[in-house]
Scaffold this motif. Sequence first.
Motif, PDB file in Angstrom:
ATOM      1  N   ASP A  70       0.843  -1.200   0.000  1.00 31.78           N
ATOM      2  CA  ASP A  70       0.000   0.000   0.000  1.00 31.78           C
ATOM      3  C   ASP A  70       0.883   1.256   0.000  1.00 31.78           C
ATOM      4  OD1 ASP A  70      -2.264  -1.516   0.049  1.00 31.78           O
ATOM      5  OD2 ASP A  70      -2.765  -1.119   2.144  1.00 31.78           O
ATOM      6  N   LYS A 140      -5.334   5.784  -1.547  1.00 32.66           N
ATOM      7  CA  LYS A 140      -4.369   4.711  -1.775  1.00 32.66           C
ATOM      8  C   LYS A 140      -3.984   4.740  -3.252  1.00 32.66           C
ATOM      9  CE  LYS A 140      -5.244   1.261   1.816  1.00 32.66           C
ATOM     10  NZ  LYS A 140      -5.563  -0.163   2.078  1.00 32.66           N
ATOM     11  N   ILE A 141      -2.923   5.458  -3.545  1.00 27.19           N
ATOM     12  CA  ILE A 141      -2.488   5.566  -4.930  1.00 27.19           C
ATOM     13  C   ILE A 141      -1.946   4.224  -5.424  1.00 27.19           C
ATOM     14  CG2 ILE A 141      -0.183   6.408  -4.306  1.00 27.19           C
ATOM     15  CD1 ILE A 141      -0.314   8.211  -6.809  1.00 27.19           C
ATOM     16  N   VAL A 142      -1.418   3.425  -4.493  1.00 19.66           N
ATOM     17  CA  VAL A 142      -1.030   2.042  -4.787  1.00 19.66           C
ATOM     18  C   VAL A 142      -1.698   1.152  -3.744  1.00 19.66           C
ATOM     19  CG1 VAL A 142       0.869   0.398  -5.034  1.00 19.66           C
ATOM     20  CG2 VAL A 142       1.187   2.777  -5.748  1.00 19.66           C
ATOM     21  N   LYS A 143      -2.456   0.170  -4.203  1.00 24.26           N
ATOM     22  CA  LYS A 143      -3.160  -0.738  -3.298  1.00 24.26           C
ATOM     23  C   LYS A 143      -2.639  -2.148  -3.492  1.00 24.26           C
ATOM     24  CE  LYS A 143      -7.782  -1.984  -1.691  1.00 24.26           C
ATOM     25  NZ  LYS A 143      -9.234  -1.743  -1.870  1.00 24.26           N
ATOM     26  N   VAL A 146      -0.711  -2.379  -6.700  1.00 22.70           N
ATOM     27  CA  VAL A 146      -1.361  -2.011  -7.955  1.00 22.70           C
ATOM     28  C   VAL A 146      -1.595  -0.499  -7.989  1.00 22.70           C
ATOM     29  CG1 VAL A 146      -3.365  -2.350  -9.445  1.00 22.70           C
ATOM     30  CG2 VAL A 146      -2.476  -4.263  -8.096  1.00 22.70           C
ATOM     31  N   PHE A 147      -1.046   0.167  -9.000  1.00 20.49           N
ATOM     32  CA  PHE A 147      -1.173   1.618  -9.147  1.00 20.49           C
ATOM     33  C   PHE A 147      -2.578   1.967  -9.637  1.00 20.49           C
ATOM     34  CE2 PHE A 147      -0.653   5.561 -11.671  1.00 20.49           C
ATOM     35  CZ  PHE A 147      -0.073   6.379 -10.705  1.00 20.49           C
ATOM     36  N   ASP A 148      -3.245   2.888  -8.962  1.00 16.29           N
ATOM     37  CA  ASP A 148      -4.630   3.270  -9.276  1.00 16.29           C
ATOM     38  C   ASP A 148      -4.628   4.540 -10.127  1.00 16.29           C
ATOM     39  OD1 ASP A 148      -7.310   3.784  -9.415  1.00 16.29           O
ATOM     40  OD2 ASP A 148      -7.650   3.829  -7.241  1.00 16.29           O
ATOM     41  N   LYS A 149      -4.432   4.393 -11.420  1.00 20.48           N
ATOM     42  CA  LYS A 149      -4.375   5.545 -12.318  1.00 20.48           C
ATOM     43  C   LYS A 149      -5.730   6.229 -12.442  1.00 20.48           C
ATOM     44  CE  LYS A 149      -2.965   6.968 -16.967  1.00 20.48           C
ATOM     45  NZ  LYS A 149      -2.240   6.568 -18.199  1.00 20.48           N
ATOM     46  N   ALA A 150      -6.799   5.438 -12.533  1.00 22.15           N
ATOM     47  CA  ALA A 150      -8.142   6.021 -12.668  1.00 22.15           C
ATOM     48  C   ALA A 150      -8.496   6.862 -11.452  1.00 22.15           C
ATOM     49  CB  ALA A 150      -9.170   4.919 -12.874  1.00 22.15           C
ATOM     50  N   GLY A 151      -8.173   6.362 -10.264  1.00 29.82           N
ATOM     51  CA  GLY A 151      -8.445   7.118  -9.047  1.00 29.82           C
ATOM     52  C   GLY A 151      -7.644   8.399  -8.983  1.00 29.82           C
TER      53      GLY A 151
END
Length: 586
Positions: A70, A140-143, A146-151
């Motif tokens: 995270d 959480k830019i990375v969860k 996994v990088f959350d580009k859409a968020g």
Amino acid sequence: MSVAEAMGRSLQQTSISTNIKERLDFSCALFAPDGDLVANAPFIPIHLGSMSFAVKYQMQLHGKDIKPGDVFMTNAPHAGGSHLPDITIISPVFDKESNKIIFFTASRGHHADIGGILPGSMPPTSTNIFEEGANIVSFKIVKEGVFDKAGLYDYMIDKPAQYPGSSGCRNIRDVESDLKAQIAANHKGIQLIHAIVDDYGLETVQEYMYHIRVNAETSVRNLLKDVVKRAGTNVLAATDHLDDGSPICLKVVINEEDGSAELDFEGTGCEVRGNLNAPISVVHSAVIYCMRAMLDSDIPLNAGCLVPLTIKIPEGSLLSPSLTAAVCGGNVLTSQRIVDVVLKAFHACAASQGCTNNLTFGAGGKDKDGKNITGWGYYETIAGGSGAGPTWHGTSGVHTHITNTRIGDVEILERRYPVLIHQFGIREGSGGKGKWRGGDGVIREFEFTEGLQVSILSERRTRQPYGMEGGHPGSLGRNTWIKQLRKADGDLIDSPSSQCSLSPFPHSHTSSNINAPRRINIGGKATVFMGKGDRLIIETPGAGAWGVPEDEEDEEEGGGDHDCSHVKVWAARGSLAERDAAQAAF
């Protein structure tokens, strides 16, 4: 400290923006499992003292929901942020065996544009937080790896543009790239911490982590005891004012037996309508910086410096504003004034320039209904004079106190942006006169080669930086717009007209030079659309002097001569010089 230094090198090398890669407007640090600051390299003081608040906020918000892989992103002032362009990336460090959090790594970078009502996301006229860009409490830019580009795009583009008159991030690709660089820097720190634990064992590493905090606490307690001995009293007080007249008051009561102190800001002005409100994390940053700066021992800046201190901030004051208050100037300007007040109370040195002279310019941006937000923003802080002390002259042309960034190189600036730099040099004679002279400010003159929105956010334009022990104050700063006159079709009027026979004032200068460019003082806080060929001259404040001039006549005759040996001696002792030396060693 070496881990934090390596994180910083990684961030600088992998970032792409001028603000982070060239100006070094970022900080990296390590934090204990409880969120307390452990160690850092010599980055930006205002970042380092407040980042602990951000780490602790995320811990309290997510609790046991924090998992390996995270990475958290935040910039909200009430969540431990400083101002919105400063985005903090926080990564937990899990023990390989117990799977428990043993450290946190964190990095904070100033991003040149995160949306808001003006390019650069530092609007001089903002009156609430929503005008200043994306406001992210926790994401959480990375969860779990996994990088959350859409968020990220939702937080940086869609949400800021919902506020009337505001835009989303004008250059999301650069911001996204720099955020990934921060994530990578944090990961570099995690790898190095694991390497240290593998070499020495977790118990030893954490034991020394607590040792250095205890050492910092002891150092500050001894400092406070010495202050009482030198001052002959355990009660200190000081007041200074922002340019709008808002007071910042401080009373310090020291317990000379145990070396503790209460710092009470009672009497400070109420929340202001503008953006000079400072979050409480910024106040703590300024205080911890002052404590560390007054120590004569070389220790890492860490949470131990604050243990002996009780800081009281009145609710509803400009140092503890409401959740929606505008704050972009509080982090960069009010923080400087807090430092001035603390150092004045401790009688440590004269005032430095008391400003960071925040310049932004750019173009573009669309509202929420627009498809492709395009544009760009540029931001820089401009140096000034540092204050003199009991045994030293101030330094000319340096970033002082809470800021520790570089300025944009002229070559890079002119290559990447539609500007020309006509002059950039020392503002001779602007430092206060005294036995020990205050440092001079600088002059920086821009010409814009296309029409741009230009904003300046500055202080010490109406109240001079104070001198001490009879030393003279430093000169005020000034921001001047050289506005070219234009025809009705927008073209420049190239040459001044001759004597105008129709003028009712034949002897005035306007009669013989009626079409000359206008010189307009735009004040300390302004946003102006400057046309092609317009210029902006920024003259930054000088600093206060220490001690009555030994000979006023000689001082007048030699006042402009600041090319002294003290400049060479003191200029090499800044944190940037230390950082360069450390980098050269690798």
